[in-house]
Design a protein around this motif. Structure first.
Motif, mmCIF file in Angstrom:
data_model
loop_
_atom_site.group_PDB
_atom_site.id
_atom_site.type_symbol
_atom_site.label_atom_id
_atom_site.label_comp_id
_atom_site.label_asym_id
_atom_site.label_seq_id
_atom_site.Cartn_x
_atom_site.Cartn_y
_atom_site.Cartn_z
ATOM 1 N N PRO A 129 0.809 -1.223 0.000
ATOM 2 C CA PRO A 129 0.000 0.000 0.000
ATOM 3 C C PRO A 129 0.843 1.274 0.000
ATOM 4 O O PRO A 129 0.363 2.340 -0.402
ATOM 5 N N TYR A 130 2.093 1.173 0.412
ATOM 6 C CA TYR A 130 2.942 2.357 0.575
ATOM 7 C C TYR A 130 3.992 2.481 -0.525
ATOM 8 O O TYR A 130 4.899 3.300 -0.422
ATOM 9 N N ILE A 131 3.862 1.700 -1.580
ATOM 10 C CA ILE A 131 4.903 1.645 -2.607
ATOM 11 C C ILE A 131 5.072 2.968 -3.344
ATOM 12 O O ILE A 131 6.148 3.282 -3.849
ATOM 13 N N HIS A 132 4.010 3.802 -3.381
ATOM 14 C CA HIS A 132 4.112 5.114 -4.023
ATOM 15 C C HIS A 132 4.506 6.206 -3.032
ATOM 16 O O HIS A 132 4.772 7.347 -3.448
ATOM 17 N N ASN A 133 4.541 5.872 -1.757
ATOM 18 C CA ASN A 133 4.820 6.870 -0.730
ATOM 19 C C ASN A 133 6.184 6.702 -0.073
ATOM 20 O O ASN A 133 6.588 7.523 0.740
ATOM 21 N N SER A 134 6.863 5.620 -0.416
ATOM 22 C CA SER A 134 8.174 5.356 0.169
ATOM 23 C C SER A 134 9.163 4.952 -0.914
ATOM 24 O O SER A 134 8.983 3.930 -1.583
ATOM 25 N N GLU A 135 10.186 5.749 -1.068
ATOM 26 C CA GLU A 135 11.234 5.438 -2.032
ATOM 27 C C GLU A 135 11.942 4.138 -1.655
ATOM 28 O O GLU A 135 12.350 3.356 -2.510
ATOM 29 N N LEU A 150 2.542 -3.985 -10.306
ATOM 30 C CA LEU A 150 2.223 -3.517 -8.955
ATOM 31 C C LEU A 150 2.339 -2.003 -8.837
ATOM 32 O O LEU A 150 1.545 -1.357 -8.136
ATOM 33 N N TYR A 151 3.312 -1.447 -9.516
ATOM 34 C CA TYR A 151 3.590 -0.016 -9.352
ATOM 35 C C TYR A 151 2.757 0.865 -10.279
ATOM 36 O O TYR A 151 2.291 1.938 -9.872
ATOM 37 N N TYR A 152 2.553 0.421 -11.522
ATOM 38 C CA TYR A 152 1.949 1.306 -12.517
ATOM 39 C C TYR A 152 0.456 1.060 -12.761
ATOM 40 O O TYR A 152 -0.240 1.958 -13.253
ATOM 41 N N ILE A 153 -0.034 -0.119 -12.477
ATOM 42 C CA ILE A 153 -1.461 -0.388 -12.723
ATOM 43 C C ILE A 153 -2.260 -0.065 -11.467
ATOM 44 O O ILE A 153 -2.090 -0.727 -10.431
ATOM 45 N N PRO A 154 -3.105 0.954 -11.515
ATOM 46 C CA PRO A 154 -3.842 1.348 -10.313
ATOM 47 C C PRO A 154 -4.740 0.227 -9.787
ATOM 48 O O PRO A 154 -5.409 -0.458 -10.567
ATOM 49 N N PHE A 155 -4.693 0.027 -8.501
ATOM 50 C CA PHE A 155 -5.522 -0.920 -7.763
ATOM 51 C C PHE A 155 -5.146 -2.381 -7.983
ATOM 52 O O PHE A 155 -5.700 -3.268 -7.349
ATOM 53 N N TYR A 156 -4.178 -2.634 -8.864
ATOM 54 C CA TYR A 156 -3.786 -4.020 -9.161
ATOM 55 C C TYR A 156 -3.287 -4.740 -7.914
ATOM 56 O O TYR A 156 -3.636 -5.893 -7.665
ATOM 57 N N ARG A 157 -2.437 -4.061 -7.128
ATOM 58 C CA ARG A 157 -1.869 -4.714 -5.957
ATOM 59 C C ARG A 157 -2.934 -5.074 -4.927
ATOM 60 O O ARG A 157 -2.829 -6.087 -4.239
ATOM 61 N N TYR A 158 -3.963 -4.256 -4.842
ATOM 62 C CA TYR A 158 -5.034 -4.534 -3.886
ATOM 63 C C TYR A 158 -5.910 -5.697 -4.339
ATOM 64 O O TYR A 158 -6.452 -6.429 -3.510
ATOM 65 N N ILE A 159 -6.033 -5.862 -5.639
ATOM 66 C CA ILE A 159 -6.797 -7.002 -6.170
ATOM 67 C C ILE A 159 -5.994 -8.291 -6.032
ATOM 68 O O ILE A 159 -6.501 -9.309 -5.573
ATOM 69 N N LYS A 160 -4.722 -8.226 -6.404
ATOM 70 C CA LYS A 160 -3.879 -9.427 -6.370
ATOM 71 C C LYS A 160 -3.733 -9.964 -4.956
ATOM 72 O O LYS A 160 -3.739 -11.184 -4.738
ATOM 73 N N TYR A 161 -3.599 -9.064 -3.993
ATOM 74 C CA TYR A 161 -3.402 -9.488 -2.605
ATOM 75 C C TYR A 161 -4.604 -9.119 -1.743
ATOM 76 O O TYR A 161 -4.466 -8.607 -0.630
#
Length: 294
Positions: A129-135, A150-161
């Motif tokens: 959830p924090y991948i865009h907020n933490s370098e 995970l990084y570029y497709i919006p909401f993908y990480r939340y669907i996958k996990y």
């Protein structure tokens, strides 16, 4: 045909728009979370000072009684994560330093997980959830095969996990429902389990000669003047392939072998995890060896 294409484009635009909105909403919720787990507690924290930070898998989470360090006047917390690998342990330490933690000693449980460098997906997902907020998080994941999705497709990480960071977790986070993850200063005590498996076979397990994430943790500690204590923790009596620990010692001479400090099955909840009584015996030995002035 033209109408079909227009309709398709409209559906795609709406889908992307909804995905972006949901991604933002979920992320905002996780950015406010501080009482459900160890990852968000670190990510959303300010600078802290610790005498002792404990890292590792369940064999850290269940084996180091943090309160016993506190009783000796040492500010401590057990950041071991059940199911986690060294991939996640390294990232946790990086995040602490990103948030300006001052740490005097890191105790790393380093034994079975030296055999691999893969992430533990169920645990690593908690950082996403924090991948865009933490370098720090972004860089840690950037060499993983599915990083771009995970990084570029919006909401993908939340669907996958979804099972880890999906709607259920968002709901419980929103209503501030606590878990037991942060109880006992991060230590999770186990009981003696009837009928537990007291046998294990690690004959085919071999430590990597240079585990990337173990080396990261060691080097991070050196660079930040943190005393690094790497140990192997106990297993039950009936284990095949116990020479694995000798292999670890040969590959990593600095890792101290405490595998035989607690041996009787009565001190174990399962073959690889001590019960609360065994953990207290083990922790007492660690404190005596490293934190009691001779």
């Amino acid at each position: 045909m033209k109408k079909f294409l227009i309709y398709t484009v409209i559906i795609l635009v709406i889908t992307v728009f909804v995905a972006v909105i949901l991604d933002g909403l979920y992320t905002v919720v996780f950015m406010q979370s501080k009482n459900r787990g160890k990852v968000e507690t670190v990510v959303n924290s300010k600078a802290k000072k610790y005498d002792v930070v404990i890292l590792g898998s369940s064999r850290a989470n269940n084996h180091f009684v943090a309160q016993m360090f506190e009783d000796k006047g040492l500010k401590a917390f057990n950041y071991g994560m059940s199911g986690g690998h060294l991939f996640e342990a390294s990232l946790m330490l990086k995040l602490m330093l990103e948030r300006k933690y001052e740490i005097k000693n890191v105790i790393l449980e380093a034994d079975l997980n030296l055999s691999g460098e893969k992430q533990a997906e169920g645990i690593s997902a908690l950082f996403l959830p924090y991948i865009h907020n933490s370098e720090t998080i972004r860089k840690h994941f950037e060499n993983e095969e599915d990083f771009n999705e995970l990084y570029y497709i919006p909401f993908y990480r939340y669907i996958k996990y979804d099972g880890k960071i999906g709607f259920r977790e968002v709901f419980f986070t929103t209503i501030h429902k606590k878990t037991s993850m942060l109880d006992n200063l991060g230590y999770y005590p186990l009981l003696k389990t009837k009928g537990a498996n007291m046998k294990n076979n690690i004959v085919n397990l071999n430590p990597l000669p240079h585990n990337k994430y173990y080396e990261e943790i060691k080097n991070i500690c050196k660079a930040n003047n943190i005393n690094f204590i790497a140990v192997m923790t106990p297993m039950c009596e009936n284990v095949k392939g116990m020479n694995y620990f000798d292999k670890v010692k040969k590959a990593y001479p600095e890792i101290l072998n405490y595998e035989n400090v607690v041996v009787e099955d009565k001190y174990f909840s399962s073959c690889g995890h001590m019960n609360d009584t065994g953990a207290k015996l083990f922790t007492a030995r660690i404190i005596n060896d490293f934190f009691v002035k001779k």
